[in-house]
Design a protein around this motif. Structure first.
Motif, PDB file in Angstrom:
ATOM      1  N   ASP A 179      10.572 -13.296   2.437  1.00  0.00           N
ATOM      2  CA  ASP A 179      10.968 -12.459   3.571  1.00  0.00           C
ATOM      3  C   ASP A 179       9.743 -11.986   4.363  1.00  0.00           C
ATOM      4  OD1 ASP A 179      13.590 -12.758   2.839  1.00  0.00           O
ATOM      5  OD2 ASP A 179      13.667 -10.896   1.680  1.00  0.00           O
ATOM      6  N   ARG A 180       8.702 -11.644   3.647  1.00  0.00           N
ATOM      7  CA  ARG A 180       7.478 -11.184   4.319  1.00  0.00           C
ATOM      8  C   ARG A 180       6.864 -12.311   5.146  1.00  0.00           C
ATOM      9  NH1 ARG A 180       2.069  -9.023   1.146  1.00  0.00           N
ATOM     10  NH2 ARG A 180       0.761  -8.690   2.978  1.00  0.00           N
ATOM     11  N   ARG A 189       8.424 -14.897   6.380  1.00  0.00           N
ATOM     12  CA  ARG A 189       9.298 -15.194   7.517  1.00  0.00           C
ATOM     13  C   ARG A 189       9.076 -14.192   8.653  1.00  0.00           C
ATOM     14  NH1 ARG A 189      13.871 -17.953   8.655  1.00  0.00           N
ATOM     15  NH2 ARG A 189      13.931 -18.838   6.565  1.00  0.00           N
ATOM     16  N   ARG A 190       8.981 -12.932   8.308  1.00  0.00           N
ATOM     17  CA  ARG A 190       8.739 -11.910   9.344  1.00  0.00           C
ATOM     18  C   ARG A 190       7.406 -12.148  10.037  1.00  0.00           C
ATOM     19  NH1 ARG A 190      10.755  -8.431   5.262  1.00  0.00           N
ATOM     20  NH2 ARG A 190       8.644  -7.717   4.775  1.00  0.00           N
ATOM     21  N   GLU A 218       7.751 -15.171  12.434  1.00  0.00           N
ATOM     22  CA  GLU A 218       8.489 -14.827  13.650  1.00  0.00           C
ATOM     23  C   GLU A 218       7.633 -13.996  14.593  1.00  0.00           C
ATOM     24  OE1 GLU A 218      11.898 -12.962  11.962  1.00  0.00           O
ATOM     25  OE2 GLU A 218      13.007 -14.853  11.708  1.00  0.00           O
ATOM     26  N   ALA A 219       6.867 -13.044  14.022  1.00  0.00           N
ATOM     27  CA  ALA A 219       5.987 -12.225  14.856  1.00  0.00           C
ATOM     28  C   ALA A 219       4.869 -13.041  15.476  1.00  0.00           C
ATOM     29  CB  ALA A 219       5.402 -11.084  14.019  1.00  0.00           C
ATOM     30  N   SER A 246       9.456 -18.197  15.772  1.00  0.00           N
ATOM     31  CA  SER A 246      10.880 -17.903  15.621  1.00  0.00           C
ATOM     32  C   SER A 246      11.760 -19.077  16.034  1.00  0.00           C
ATOM     33  CB  SER A 246      11.256 -16.660  16.435  1.00  0.00           C
ATOM     34  OG  SER A 246      10.900 -16.817  17.793  1.00  0.00           O
ATOM     35  N   GLU A 279       6.117  -1.670   1.098  1.00  0.00           N
ATOM     36  CA  GLU A 279       6.338  -2.650   2.154  1.00  0.00           C
ATOM     37  C   GLU A 279       7.181  -2.054   3.285  1.00  0.00           C
ATOM     38  OE1 GLU A 279       8.008  -6.259   0.725  1.00  0.00           O
ATOM     39  OE2 GLU A 279       6.371  -6.689  -0.660  1.00  0.00           O
TER      40      GLU A 279
END
Length: 509
Positions: free
Chosen positions: A28-29, A31-32, A35-36, A40, A507
């Motif tokens: 998840d980290r 992926r974020r 995207e940033a 994305s 987090e």
């Protein structure tokens, strides 16, 4: 740039980057972060092409292995990896273990080059150094997890250098579920490039020249004899077998696109099928496996290619009797569960059932697609439980639920089955590496499967012989059998849970 897979070295900064944001950073980290960093659109496309439900990502090897394997099997194609050193080492080790005899390029990085953007310049410099048209038709650059999460923009690389095509792809473990689908990532990217070239003007003909007959492109890696067998089955229809995608040479991509229809033998190649659709080519699901499968597949090919039912019927009358005879001469009797991550699991299950086996469960790490529906429907009508995106836990549950006489599966499934004295076969090396199509495939599985089924008494004898020696932490011969200290274990697990909760809260902050 280091161009030898045996000299992968990690600097202190590289190790730090891997620990902070690599495989241990959390999906998840990562992926974020991706995207940033502007990825994305790539992740959205992968999410649409390779959906992960109903379970999360199946347990599998690093997905980038699939793309790496495709590139290494192509003539005049250089492959360059960019990722954490440990990942590159593992991928190159695995690729050579599976028979690759090619150099793997590697662009290393450290915290400074990653943060400042110098890594992209290093990749660009490496590509310019490699781009020799006397040696290569194409160079493939594969971003692994950390460069993808950091937004390293491979799309800014030149489209070609000195006539050498440049193909940059992101294949992160947090975006592509399995190595099988990573093959599609690269195959789709190459087909897109080749389709654009064909639209711009004349392109190279296949090495063996163009066939005068309409061709059927075969989608999915398969045993080398299968394309030959499929070609013999297509001949009475006035058709020929075209290239197999993923191809072994760049020029074969043009021949693959120039087809009458696409046979989605492996039905999870979503990106590749999108390129064929853009080129105006239709796809046919399933494959000529077994008697019923071959009859249905020939009928579907005939319909897609506008061939009369009379011609199709004549071809079936010629092709099907030898398949029926081969199935009858090599019967398989036994209750079997089957699982794998190659994408051909449903086809193998069909062949086993037509050989006489009782197949209770089929699990595949690949997703359900419209092109897998013919096989899924056939199997479910036979009472088979079919699980797409099957997790290891689901595959192991099938051992308890169906109590098979033979388990065919991945390494951990085989290990667990043998622990229970159930004969087992590794799908990838012992099953998928055999012909499946036509009469040649009809009897190909019987020998290895029947031999395994006959091994049950040997497992029972071994279990009886070793009975009482313990298991797990008590395995072996002891004067004083080790005691399970449950309170210590519970206290330690509580400490781990508390630490994990603390990291999670940090987090969120």
């Amino acid at each position: 740039m280091s161009t030898s897979s045996s000299t992968v070295k990690a600097s202190a900064g590289n190790i730090a980057a891997s620990e902070d944001s690599g495989c241990h950073g959390g999906k998840d980290r990562l992926r974020r972060a991706a995207e940033a960093a502007g990825k994305s659109d790539v992740l959205a496309r992968y999410g649409a092409d390779y959906p992960v439900g109903p379970h999360d990502q199946p347990q599998s090897m690093c997905p980038a292995f699939g793309s790496l394997r495709v590139g290494l099997r192509m003539r005049r194609t250089a492959t360059v990896l960019c990722g954490s050193a440990c990942c590159v080492y593992g991928l190159t080790f695995t690729s050579h273990f599976y028979g690759a005899r090619r150099t793997v390029g590697y662009v290393p990085f450290n915290s400074e080059t990653l943060v400042t953007g110098k890594l992209f310049e290093d990749i660009r410099d490496a590509v310019f150094q490699l781009a020799d048209p006397a040696l290569y038709d194409a160079i493939v650059i594969i971003n692994l997890c950390v460069p993808t999460a950091s937004g390293v923009p491979l799309k800014l690389l030149p489209r070609e250098i000195r006539g050498v095509r440049i193909i940059g792809i992101d294949v992160p473990g947090f975006g592509v579920p399995t190595h099988a689908e990573a093959k599609d990532v690269l195959a789709g990217a190459m087909l897109r490039y080749a389709r654009a070239e064909a639209q711009e003007g004349p392109v190279q003909a296949p090495r063996g020249g163009r066939d005068a007959r309409p061709t059927i492109t075969l989608l999915g890696e398969m045993f080398p004899a299968d394309p030959v067998g499929i070609g013999m089955m297509l001949e009475p229809l006035g058709l020929a077998a075209g290239p197999v995608v993923p191809t072994r040479e760049w020029r074969e991509l043009y021949g693959a696109l120039d087809c009458a229809a696409v046979a989605a033998v492996h039905p999870f190649y979503t990106a590749a099928l999108r390129e064929f659709s853009e080129a105006g080519r239709t796809a046919v699901g399933s494959a000529p496996v077994g008697f019923e499968g071959t009859a249905a597949w020939l009928a579907a090919i005939g319909e897609h290619c506008g061939i009369s039912r009379t011609v199709v019927g004549s071809a079936q009358n010629r092709i099907l009797p030898p398949i029926r005879a081969a199935l009858a001469s090599s019967p398989v009797k036994g209750r079997i569960t089957l699982s794998g991550y190659e994408g051909s699991e449903l086809l193998v299950a069909r062949l086993l059932i037509e050989s006489g086996a009782e197949v209770c469960y089929v699990g595949t790490a690949c997703p359900r697609t419209p092109w897998s529906d013919p096989d899924r429907e056939w199997l479910e009508n036979k009472g088979v439980q079919v699980a797409f995106r099957a997790s290891l836990e689901r595959d192991l549950k099938a051992l308890d639920e169906f109590e098979p006489e033979l388990a065919i599966g991945t390494t951990p499934v085989v290990q667990k089955a043998k622990e229970r004295a159930i004969p087992a076969l590794y799908f990838t090396n012992l099953i998928s590496a055999r012909p499946l199509m036509g009469a040649a495939g009809a009897g190909s599985l019987a020998h290895v499967v029947n031999n395994a089924l006959r091994n049950r008494p040997r497992f029972d004898a071994m279990r009886s012989f070793f009975d009482g020696v313990g298991a797990g932490e008590t395995a072996g011969v002891w004067q004083d059998t080790p005691k399970d200290h449950a309170p210590f274990r519970e206290r330690y697990l509580a400490q781990l849970a508390k630490a994990a909760a603390k990291r999670k809260s940090e987090e969120m902050i």
